[in-house]
Design a protein around this motif. Structure first.
Motif, short mmCIF file in Angstrom:
data_model
loop_
_atom_site.label_atom_id
_atom_site.label_comp_id
_atom_site.label_asym_id
_atom_site.label_seq_id
_atom_site.Cartn_x
_atom_site.Cartn_y
_atom_site.Cartn_z
N ARG A 17 0.82 -1.23 0.00
CA ARG A 17 0.00 0.00 0.00
C ARG A 17 0.85 1.26 0.00
O ARG A 17 0.48 2.25 -0.60
N HIS A 18 1.98 1.25 0.69
CA HIS A 18 2.72 2.48 0.92
C HIS A 18 4.00 2.63 0.09
O HIS A 18 4.61 3.69 0.15
N LEU A 19 4.39 1.62 -0.65
CA LEU A 19 5.69 1.66 -1.33
C LEU A 19 5.78 2.77 -2.37
O LEU A 19 6.74 3.55 -2.37
N GLU A 20 4.83 2.85 -3.26
CA GLU A 20 4.91 3.86 -4.33
C GLU A 20 4.88 5.29 -3.79
O GLU A 20 5.70 6.12 -4.21
N PRO A 21 3.98 5.63 -2.85
CA PRO A 21 4.05 6.99 -2.29
C PRO A 21 5.36 7.25 -1.56
O PRO A 21 5.91 8.36 -1.65
N LEU A 22 5.90 6.24 -0.87
CA LEU A 22 7.19 6.42 -0.19
C LEU A 22 8.30 6.67 -1.19
O LEU A 22 9.15 7.55 -0.98
N ARG A 23 8.32 5.91 -2.27
CA ARG A 23 9.36 6.11 -3.30
C ARG A 23 9.27 7.51 -3.89
O ARG A 23 10.27 8.19 -4.08
N VAL A 30 15.27 13.52 -1.50
CA VAL A 30 16.71 13.35 -1.77
C VAL A 30 17.13 13.97 -3.09
O VAL A 30 18.32 14.09 -3.35
N GLY A 31 16.18 14.33 -3.92
CA GLY A 31 16.53 15.03 -5.15
C GLY A 31 16.67 14.13 -6.37
O GLY A 31 17.27 14.54 -7.35
N GLY A 32 16.14 12.94 -6.34
CA GLY A 32 16.20 12.08 -7.52
C GLY A 32 15.81 10.65 -7.20
O GLY A 32 15.99 10.18 -6.07
N GLU A 33 15.28 9.96 -8.20
CA GLU A 33 14.83 8.59 -8.00
C GLU A 33 15.99 7.63 -7.74
O GLU A 33 15.83 6.63 -7.06
N GLU A 34 17.16 7.94 -8.30
CA GLU A 34 18.29 7.02 -8.16
C GLU A 34 18.79 6.93 -6.72
O GLU A 34 19.40 5.94 -6.33
N ASP A 35 18.53 7.95 -5.91
CA ASP A 35 18.97 7.95 -4.51
C ASP A 35 17.82 7.79 -3.52
O ASP A 35 18.03 7.88 -2.32
N ALA A 36 16.62 7.56 -4.02
CA ALA A 36 15.45 7.51 -3.14
C ALA A 36 15.54 6.37 -2.13
O ALA A 36 15.04 6.49 -1.00
N ASP A 37 16.19 5.28 -2.50
CA ASP A 37 16.24 4.15 -1.58
C ASP A 37 17.16 4.39 -0.39
O ASP A 37 17.20 3.59 0.53
N THR A 38 17.88 5.50 -0.38
CA THR A 38 18.67 5.83 0.82
C THR A 38 17.75 6.25 1.95
O THR A 38 18.17 6.24 3.10
N LEU A 39 16.52 6.58 1.64
CA LEU A 39 15.59 7.07 2.65
C LEU A 39 14.44 6.10 2.91
O LEU A 39 14.19 5.71 4.05
N TYR A 40 13.72 5.68 1.87
CA TYR A 40 12.51 4.92 2.12
C TYR A 40 12.77 3.52 2.67
O TYR A 40 11.96 2.98 3.42
N VAL A 41 13.91 2.93 2.37
CA VAL A 41 14.22 1.61 2.91
C VAL A 41 14.43 1.69 4.42
O VAL A 41 13.98 0.82 5.17
N ASP A 42 15.06 2.77 4.88
CA ASP A 42 15.24 2.96 6.32
C ASP A 42 13.90 3.16 7.02
O ASP A 42 13.68 2.68 8.14
N VAL A 43 12.99 3.87 6.38
CA VAL A 43 11.66 4.08 6.95
C VAL A 43 10.93 2.75 7.06
O VAL A 43 10.33 2.44 8.11
#
Length: 178
Positions: A17-23, A30-43
């Protein structure tokens, strides 16, 4: 409560349910999709760490949005912490040095473990876009990170308890003066 090594179906559904909005939100922060996983994975890992308690709160204490509320708090804290850093001083000094051979700037690239394992778990799509891991892969990776964090904490607590016990025994059985 004991945490299993595999994510429960409820957590996988929550991630779905929450993955796409988190991404999307992480990419904005973070300023770009290529670095987004530095944040949402920790959440997602923080939510997975607390999942047994959040489920208890949802089922036994009558708070159906416990996980959603916790996700909002964790997102706010993590996204603010992403920008928090040492403030730059107002007085800047400029130093002129002789011309040197320019060095290629090095930038650490963060890639989610889910993204690295995704080709093994889910086959690649046949599009020209970069492969993005699915919710099940992301849930499994975040759950594993949470599982390891909890296991590490328990080892630290046990080590601390043993140390305190040894210090107490040394105090009790220390040399006695007569």
């Amino acid at each position: 409560m004991r945490m299993t090594s595999e994510p429960p179906p409820g957590y996988v559904a929550f991630v779905t349910r929450h993955l796409e909005p988190l991404r999307r939100d992480a990419a904005q922060v973070v300023g770009g999709e290529e670095d987004a996983d530095t944040l949402y994975v920790d959440v997602l890992t923080d939510v997975a760490t607390r999942w047994p308690w959040l489920e208890l709160e949802r089922t036994r204490l009558g708070h159906p949005k416990a996980a959603d509320d916790f996700l909002g708090r964790v997102w706010k804290r993590r996204s603010e912490r992403f920008f928090a850093g040492p403030e730059e001083p107002e007085d800047r000094q400029i130093t002129v040095t002789p011309e040197q051979k320019p060095q290629k700037p090095t930038r650490r690239v963060y890639v989610s473990t889910a993204v690295r394992l995704a080709p093994v778990v889910v086959p690649k799509r046949r599009s020209s876009k970069a492969f993005i891991a699915g919710p099940v892969s992301e849930a499994a990776i975040a759950w594993w990170h949470a599982y390891e964090n909890i296991r590490r904490r328990r080892l630290v607590y046990a080590g601390f308890a043993v140390l305190v016990l040894l210090l107490a025994l040394a105090q009790v059985s220390g040399p006695r003066e007569m």
